[in-house]
Scaffold this motif. Structure first.
Motif, mmCIF file in Angstrom:
data_model
loop_
_atom_site.group_PDB
_atom_site.id
_atom_site.type_symbol
_atom_site.label_atom_id
_atom_site.label_comp_id
_atom_site.label_asym_id
_atom_site.label_seq_id
_atom_site.Cartn_x
_atom_site.Cartn_y
_atom_site.Cartn_z
ATOM 1 N N PRO A 226 40.062 33.526 42.441
ATOM 2 C CA PRO A 226 40.435 33.160 41.070
ATOM 3 C C PRO A 226 41.958 33.089 40.876
ATOM 4 O O PRO A 226 42.703 33.808 41.530
ATOM 5 N N LYS B 229 47.584 31.169 31.923
ATOM 6 C CA LYS B 229 46.847 32.419 31.946
ATOM 7 C C LYS B 229 46.119 32.619 33.269
ATOM 8 O O LYS B 229 45.646 31.672 33.898
ATOM 9 N N ASN C 103 52.336 38.583 37.699
ATOM 10 C CA ASN C 103 52.003 37.920 36.441
ATOM 11 C C ASN C 103 53.065 38.160 35.379
ATOM 12 O O ASN C 103 53.425 37.244 34.621
ATOM 13 N N ALA D 224 42.969 33.690 35.548
ATOM 14 C CA ALA D 224 41.533 33.515 35.374
ATOM 15 C C ALA D 224 40.878 34.856 35.092
ATOM 16 O O ALA D 224 41.378 35.900 35.514
ATOM 17 N N PRO D 225 39.737 34.856 34.377
ATOM 18 C CA PRO D 225 38.990 36.109 34.220
ATOM 19 C C PRO D 225 38.674 36.701 35.588
ATOM 20 O O PRO D 225 38.444 35.972 36.563
ATOM 21 N N THR D 226 38.665 37.988 35.692
ATOM 22 C CA THR D 226 38.505 38.628 36.996
ATOM 23 C C THR D 226 37.161 38.332 37.654
ATOM 24 O O THR D 226 37.039 38.426 38.875
ATOM 25 N N ASP D 227 36.152 37.988 36.864
ATOM 26 C CA ASP D 227 34.831 37.741 37.439
ATOM 27 C C ASP D 227 34.534 36.258 37.621
ATOM 28 O O ASP D 227 33.393 35.865 37.834
ATOM 29 N N SER D 228 35.571 35.431 37.528
ATOM 30 C CA SER D 228 35.337 33.989 37.635
ATOM 31 C C SER D 228 35.993 33.427 38.884
ATOM 32 O O SER D 228 36.887 34.019 39.467
ATOM 33 N N ASP E 192 46.193 34.732 45.768
ATOM 34 C CA ASP E 192 45.020 34.208 45.055
ATOM 35 C C ASP E 192 44.427 32.998 45.768
ATOM 36 O O ASP E 192 43.484 32.385 45.276
ATOM 37 N N HIS F 22 37.478 29.614 39.902
ATOM 38 C CA HIS F 22 37.708 28.229 39.487
ATOM 39 C C HIS F 22 38.046 27.389 40.708
ATOM 40 O O HIS F 22 38.956 27.702 41.451
ATOM 41 N N ARG G 16 44.915 36.110 40.542
ATOM 42 C CA ARG G 16 44.273 37.401 40.783
ATOM 43 C C ARG G 16 44.540 37.801 42.227
ATOM 44 O O ARG G 16 44.243 37.045 43.151
ATOM 45 N N GLN H 19 46.748 46.412 41.987
ATOM 46 C CA GLN H 19 46.926 46.097 40.573
ATOM 47 C C GLN H 19 48.397 46.045 40.207
ATOM 48 O O GLN H 19 48.831 45.185 39.412
#
Length: 246
Positions: A136, A230, A214, A232-236, A131, A238, A139, A207
């Motif tokens: 993110p 948690k 995770n 991060a959302p897959t489309d974000s 990641d 940070h 991910r 995946q």
């Protein structure tokens, strides 16, 4: 500010900071009470000296210091060109004399892939942060899957948790065990990527590797009664930095 930034990037300061990272890794290695849980298939590969691609989240990099009772003689570490990646690379070299490969999924990806393949072909296990360098968070990116496909070396999750610890308010929620903490380390099962894998198969492997990492991270948190961090959302994406929190 520019003067300070230039000073941080200077070779003498980078060497000093890298030595500090190595000292912290040795401190954790020697003082933390590590408990290691290794999947039987992965244990068999390690016992046979077979190379694997060890995958740990960017925020858990310091848990590499507790992966073995005795640090392995040879280990490859993929380090990004980002400043924190280079610091970890310097620290890893001082901690175990490890080989480093420069590059990331963002920059130098082809060079990194070739460097990883070269080490794996020599029978040397390689460590990556799938990641990194900027998320993110938690991910799994595709670069490691490509390396596994090219070399036949499986992807293996390496993760853990500690109590007490510090979790930093950064994009990756960087986690540092405190000296004399209790810690749990998990090595997951190997995930193989077929040489002839098409895009759909590669995605399934990616995946599976992400889920393994995770799931084992969350299992380590629960074992020690720690709050789960948690993904991060897959489309974000940070990219924050910040201060430590308990």
């Amino acid at each position: 500010m520019k003067l300070f930034s230039n000073a941080i990037r200077s070779e003498p300061v980078q060497r000093l900071l890298g030595g500090g990272v190595a000292a912290m890794m040795w401190l954790f290695h020697l003082t933390v009470r590590w408990r290691r849980d290794i999947h039987p298939e992965t244990q068999a590969l390690l016992d046979d000296g077979k190379p694997v691609i060890l995958c740990l989240w960017h925020g858990r990099m310091f848990f590499l210091s507790g992966g073995w009772a005795k640090p392995p003689e040879r280990l490859g570490v993929l380090a990004s060109g980002h400043r924190d990646g280079q610091l970890i690379a310097r620290g890893a070299k001082s901690f175990g004399g490890y080989d480093t490969v420069s590059g990331s999924s963002r920059r130098g990806g082809v060079t990194a892939l070739r460097g990883m393949s070269r080490l794996l072909d020599q029978g040397i296990t390689v460590v990556i942060t799938p990641d990194g360098p900027k998320g993110p968070r938690m991910r799994f990116k595709a670069g490691a899957v490509k390396a596994a496909q090219m070399t036949g070396a499986p992807l293996v999750a390496l993760t853990g948790s500690a109590r007490p610890r510090k979790v930093f308010d950064t994009w990756d929620r960087f986690c540092v065990p405190l000296p004399f903490a209790r810690a749990v380390i998990h090595f997951g099962p190997p995930v193989y990527v077929p040489r002839d894998a098409d895009d759909a198969v590669q995605e399934r492997c990616r995946q599976a590797a992400e889920d393994s990492l995770n799931d084992l991270t969350n299992a380590a948190e629960r074992t020690l009664g720690q709050e789960e961090i948690k993904a991060a959302p897959t489309d974000s994406l940070h990219r924050g930095t910040g201060h430590a929190r308990a």
